[in-house]
Design a protein around this motif. Structure first.
Motif, mmCIF file in Angstrom:
data_model
loop_
_atom_site.group_PDB
_atom_site.id
_atom_site.type_symbol
_atom_site.label_atom_id
_atom_site.label_comp_id
_atom_site.label_asym_id
_atom_site.label_seq_id
_atom_site.Cartn_x
_atom_site.Cartn_y
_atom_site.Cartn_z
ATOM 1 N N LEU A 108 15.902 -36.356 30.801
ATOM 2 C CA LEU A 108 15.960 -35.463 29.545
ATOM 3 C C LEU A 108 17.344 -35.464 28.886
ATOM 4 N N TYR A 109 17.163 -35.686 27.529
ATOM 5 C CA TYR A 109 18.441 -35.559 26.590
ATOM 6 C C TYR A 109 18.214 -34.608 25.374
ATOM 7 N N ALA A 110 18.823 -33.638 25.085
ATOM 8 C CA ALA A 110 18.584 -32.951 24.000
ATOM 9 C C ALA A 110 19.808 -32.673 22.947
ATOM 10 N N VAL A 111 19.387 -32.871 21.699
ATOM 11 C CA VAL A 111 20.819 -32.958 20.887
ATOM 12 C C VAL A 111 20.553 -32.078 19.773
ATOM 13 N N GLY A 112 21.718 -31.290 19.379
ATOM 14 C CA GLY A 112 21.784 -30.640 18.227
ATOM 15 C C GLY A 112 22.760 -31.474 17.406
ATOM 16 N N LEU A 113 22.846 -31.278 16.120
ATOM 17 C CA LEU A 113 23.947 -31.709 15.268
ATOM 18 C C LEU A 113 24.746 -30.680 14.596
ATOM 19 N N GLY A 114 26.130 -30.523 14.737
ATOM 20 C CA GLY A 114 26.812 -29.702 14.058
ATOM 21 C C GLY A 114 28.284 -29.031 14.734
ATOM 22 N N GLY A 115 29.140 -28.959 13.758
ATOM 23 C CA GLY A 115 30.577 -28.591 14.205
ATOM 24 C C GLY A 115 30.699 -27.353 14.819
ATOM 25 N N PRO A 116 32.049 -27.171 14.811
ATOM 26 C CA PRO A 116 32.280 -25.552 15.424
ATOM 27 C C PRO A 116 31.522 -24.462 15.181
#
Length: 469
Positions: free
Chosen positions: A387-395
């Protein structure tokens, strides 16, 4: 602070005079925070990780690596390594060795091997090998660094067919904590060879790898895209389908939330979709027969599965080519059930409010379960899917994304093996107590013992860290 000194958030201070002594020994640049070129030298693919080392060395060859390692040991600073930075960890207070200038690739077509230097990316190898009708066990993304990926095991889009990338390594050249350039093979320094392949960067700075290639010039591959409202139906059908496919069939399934950008095809633009990825190693006619049940699940938005040259394999996952701010987590699952699908759809599906751009499951098994006789520290024992889950975003977005990732992992915990895969470890998994979850207990204890032998002061600790005994 003395204007002739520089410090980082890690608290380490390196004087300009001290840095100049190192620069006199290297061909590549030696840069302190604030100096021209420092930020460029520290840049990585994952923009969410800020690299602020005490000093960065853009190594041009083995001698530069040795000088940088000796310098770090003398100064009592940890050593960190950077090629592409796909799975980069923070490097505050470290001596960062940037290997990008070491980009040599040599193909021996007769022996079916490749020798690559420390900064090489996978697409370079795919293209060079492809000229001879050969293929490596590359990563899904063309810009992933060969060395870091392989030291984490290396899970290729064709891994079910041929095993881990680490299994195919014949020779490792690395600079260890004592500054020596060593050669490790299955018969020469075999303990070091075993540990490096799966132990990530804990044992030295790898300057070159030699590994096997395979006579694969074409595959039957691509993607099937379905609307997200059919997610449960598609996931369940894919799970049942994987139970009967041969080792030559490699696949994964993902929920994607694609941005409304011009480069995204119109049917997918700004939408959540289900993406089934296919890489069949064999005749297109047989691949088409095997994939046929998936094409019958539901109407498709796009069907791009076809015979393709292996050099186009990056198009299957179509990972973003440019740097992005990644917040990610991973896991290993022992089985696939309808209840698992219910949990996935509830927490990552179209009505979940999920901020994730990717939620992926990869089918494991096949050759990944057949360990080589010489062995290495890589294994996925007991795991049927990753399983691999990703969100995009900085601090500013990180806290919300990680909170959601934590909820997702908790929801699927009943199906988890409780272990992790080294290639997908993040900063949250880098401490020794978390890193140990990537291994069987006996494997980890052997790694600890070898670490104590080759790196007793834990110089290489700016990585997922095996604490020396």
């Amino acid at each position: 602070m003395n204007p002739n000194q520089s410090s980082t958030p890690g608290g380490a201070v390196v004087s300009r005079e001290t840095a100049a002594r190192l620069a006199a020994q290297t061909v590549g640049p030696v840069l302190l925070p604030g100096e021209d070129g420092y930020d460029v030298e520290c840049a990585s693919y994952n923009l969410a990780v800020s690299h602020q080392p005490a000093l960065v060395v853009g190594v041009a060859g083995v001698a530069d690596v040795q000088a940088a390692v000796d310098f770090a040991a003398e100064q009592g600073l940890p050593v960190a390594m950077l090629a592409t930075g796909h799975s980069a960890l923070p490097t505050a207070g470290a001596v960062l060795i940037n290997t990008r200038r070491m980009d040599g690739v040599t193909i021996d077509a007769e022996a079916r091997t490749a020798r690559v230097e420390a900064g090489v990316q996978w697409q370079q190898v795919v293209e060079a090998a492809g000229k001879h009708g050969l293929a490596p066990l590359n990563g899904a993304s063309p810009s992933v660094g060969v060395v870091g990926y392989t030291l984490g095991g290396g899970l290729s889009p064709i891994g079910r067919t041929f095993g881990f990338a680490a299994d195919q390594v014949r020779r490792v050249e690395l600079v260890t904590a004592d500054g020596r350039l060593r050669v490790a093979t299955a018969t020469e320094e075999p303990d070091l060879f075993w540990a490096v392949l799966g132990g990530k960067g804990n044992f030295g700075v790898v300057t070159a790898l030699e590994f096997n290639l395979f006579p694969v010039s074409h595959i039957y591959g691509g993607g099937l895209f379905f609307t997200a409202d059919r997610a449960a139906e598609v996931f369940n059908a894919w799970g049942r389908w994987t139970a009967g496919v041969p080792d030559e069939m490699n696949s994964s399934i993902a929920l994607l939330q694609l941005p409304p950008l011009p480069e995204v095809p119109e049917p997918l633009r700004g939408q959540m979709v289900v993406h089934v990825r296919i890489a069949y190693v064999g005749a297109a006619e047989e691949g088409e027969r095997l994939v046929a049940p998936l094409r019958e699940i539901a109407p498709m938005l796009i069907d791009s599965v076809m015979e393709m040259p292996y050099t186009a394999i990056a198009s299957i996952h179509a990972d973003p080519p440019n740097p992005i701010p990644v917040q990610d987590r991973s896991g290993l699952l022992r089985e696939f059930t309808p209840e698992l699908v219910d949990a996935i759809v509830e927490h990552a599906g179209p009505d979940s409010g999920s901020p994730l751009v990717i939620f992926e499951l990869r089918h494991l098994g096949g050759a990944l379960e057949r360990r080589p006789a010489a062995g290495n520290a890589s294994d996925l024992q007991g795991a049927a899917f990753s399983l691999y889950a990703v969100g995009l975003g900085g601090p500013n977005e990180a806290e919300a994304i990680h909170a959601h990732l934590t909820r997702v992992l908790a929801a699927i915990a009943p199906w988890s093996t409780g272990r992790l895969f080294v290639n997908f470890l993040t900063a949250a998994d880098a401490a020794p107590e978390q890193f140990a979850q990537a291994y069987l207990p006996e494997t980890y204890q052997r790694l600890v013992a070898i670490k104590a032998s080759y790196d007793p002061t834990n110089l290489f600790r700016a990585t997922p860290d095996i604490a020396a005994a």
